[in-house]
Scaffold this motif. Structure first.
Motif, mmCIF file in Angstrom:
data_model
loop_
_atom_site.group_PDB
_atom_site.id
_atom_site.type_symbol
_atom_site.label_atom_id
_atom_site.label_comp_id
_atom_site.label_asym_id
_atom_site.label_seq_id
_atom_site.Cartn_x
_atom_site.Cartn_y
_atom_site.Cartn_z
ATOM 1 N N ALA A 16 25.130 -23.666 -11.395
ATOM 2 C CA ALA A 16 25.379 -24.522 -11.026
ATOM 3 C C ALA A 16 26.071 -25.807 -10.521
ATOM 4 O O ALA A 16 27.322 -25.832 -10.767
ATOM 5 N N MET A 17 25.742 -26.991 -10.449
ATOM 6 C CA MET A 17 27.056 -28.210 -10.073
ATOM 7 C C MET A 17 26.160 -29.883 -10.066
ATOM 8 O O MET A 17 24.732 -29.708 -9.583
ATOM 9 N N GLY A 18 27.016 -30.497 -10.504
ATOM 10 C CA GLY A 18 26.150 -31.620 -10.494
ATOM 11 C C GLY A 18 27.387 -32.777 -10.581
ATOM 12 O O GLY A 18 28.655 -32.347 -11.474
ATOM 13 N N TRP A 19 26.906 -33.986 -10.675
ATOM 14 C CA TRP A 19 28.271 -35.292 -11.059
ATOM 15 C C TRP A 19 27.711 -36.194 -12.623
ATOM 16 O O TRP A 19 26.674 -35.832 -12.593
ATOM 17 N N TYR A 20 29.321 -36.664 -13.150
ATOM 18 C CA TYR A 20 29.052 -36.966 -13.986
ATOM 19 C C TYR A 20 29.712 -38.760 -14.146
ATOM 20 O O TYR A 20 30.199 -38.574 -12.753
ATOM 21 N N ARG A 21 29.099 -39.242 -14.186
ATOM 22 C CA ARG A 21 29.581 -40.650 -14.160
ATOM 23 C C ARG A 21 30.959 -41.407 -15.669
ATOM 24 O O ARG A 21 29.601 -41.522 -16.571
ATOM 25 N N GLN A 22 31.617 -42.298 -15.594
ATOM 26 C CA GLN A 22 32.022 -42.101 -16.611
ATOM 27 C C GLN A 22 32.902 -43.794 -16.326
ATOM 28 O O GLN A 22 33.209 -44.070 -15.419
ATOM 29 N N VAL A 56 25.172 -38.187 -14.187
ATOM 30 C CA VAL A 56 24.161 -38.769 -13.127
ATOM 31 C C VAL A 56 23.252 -37.993 -12.849
ATOM 32 O O VAL A 56 21.692 -38.321 -12.600
ATOM 33 N N ALA A 57 23.573 -36.701 -11.825
ATOM 34 C CA ALA A 57 22.636 -35.790 -11.049
ATOM 35 C C ALA A 57 22.883 -34.303 -11.389
ATOM 36 O O ALA A 57 24.553 -33.993 -11.445
ATOM 37 N N PHE A 58 22.096 -33.472 -11.458
ATOM 38 C CA PHE A 58 22.521 -31.443 -11.232
ATOM 39 C C PHE A 58 21.738 -31.288 -10.335
ATOM 40 O O PHE A 58 20.143 -31.365 -9.923
ATOM 41 N N THR A 59 22.199 -29.155 -9.795
ATOM 42 C CA THR A 59 21.433 -28.965 -9.427
ATOM 43 C C THR A 59 21.546 -27.594 -9.367
ATOM 44 O O THR A 59 23.168 -27.385 -9.792
ATOM 45 N N ARG A 60 20.371 -26.576 -9.781
ATOM 46 C CA ARG A 60 20.339 -25.505 -9.949
ATOM 47 C C ARG A 60 20.675 -24.739 -9.327
ATOM 48 O O ARG A 60 20.119 -24.834 -8.012
ATOM 49 N N GLY A 118 32.436 -46.494 -12.222
ATOM 50 C CA GLY A 118 33.493 -45.883 -12.378
ATOM 51 C C GLY A 118 33.599 -45.220 -11.727
ATOM 52 O O GLY A 118 33.335 -44.200 -10.707
ATOM 53 N N VAL A 119 34.506 -43.757 -12.701
ATOM 54 C CA VAL A 119 34.459 -42.404 -12.559
ATOM 55 C C VAL A 119 33.884 -41.565 -11.779
ATOM 56 O O VAL A 119 33.332 -41.523 -13.354
ATOM 57 N N TYR A 120 34.242 -41.276 -10.757
ATOM 58 C CA TYR A 120 32.258 -39.947 -10.694
ATOM 59 C C TYR A 120 33.121 -38.333 -10.242
ATOM 60 O O TYR A 120 34.306 -38.223 -10.475
ATOM 61 N N TYR A 121 32.985 -37.381 -11.691
ATOM 62 C CA TYR A 121 33.457 -35.759 -12.039
ATOM 63 C C TYR A 121 32.620 -34.756 -11.135
ATOM 64 O O TYR A 121 31.310 -34.872 -11.785
ATOM 65 N N CYS A 122 33.045 -34.154 -10.790
ATOM 66 C CA CYS A 122 32.227 -32.638 -10.582
ATOM 67 C C CYS A 122 32.288 -31.869 -11.246
ATOM 68 O O CYS A 122 33.465 -31.790 -12.349
ATOM 69 N N ASN A 123 31.254 -31.518 -11.810
ATOM 70 C CA ASN A 123 30.957 -30.582 -12.950
ATOM 71 C C ASN A 123 29.678 -29.029 -12.206
ATOM 72 O O ASN A 123 29.320 -28.861 -11.192
ATOM 73 N N ALA A 124 30.642 -28.301 -12.915
ATOM 74 C CA ALA A 124 30.095 -26.899 -12.630
ATOM 75 C C ALA A 124 30.326 -26.104 -13.475
ATOM 76 O O ALA A 124 31.508 -25.430 -14.297
#
Length: 121
Positions: A33-39, A48-52, A91-97
């Protein structure tokens, strides 16, 4: 070692568009899975958004209909297309996986260093 590297942040006027990108680098078996978070300043980090891998995607209520998440599995990349941007999107957008690096261990949670998005006139 696995690294997530974001790019594409910047300053944009309200109503404008911006695309941020993230690439997973290193040695791994698969990306689940990969997606984006905002702080935002003074706030906690929020999804913010996530996809699997299944194709299921989720969006925060505040961005649904304005943001679009997509993946290029061949390039190990995830993108976030942001349209009709508002000052609250700043904000700061962080990639998460969620990445599987070995068949002998569970998937791990990885974060990028973040990219700043500022929506202001």
């Amino acid at each position: 070692q696995v690294h997530l590297v974001e790019s594409g942040g910047g300053l944009v006027q309200p109503g404008g568009s911006l695309r941020v990108s993230c690439v997973a680098e290193g040695s791994f078996v698969s990306i689940n899975a990969m997606g984006w978070y905002r702080q935002a300043p003074g706030n906690k980090r929020h999804v913010v958004a996530f996809t699997r891998e299944s194709g299921r995607t989720t969006y925060a209520d505040s961005v649904r209909g304005r943001f679009l998440i997509s993946r290029d599995t061949a390039k190990n990349m995830v993108y976030l297309e942001m349209n009709n941007l508002k000052p609250d999107d700043t904000g700061v957008y962080y990639c998460n996986a969620e990445i599987l690096t070995s068949l002998l261990r569970p998937s791990g949670d990885y974060w990028g260093q973040g990219t700043q998005v500022t929506v202001s006139s």
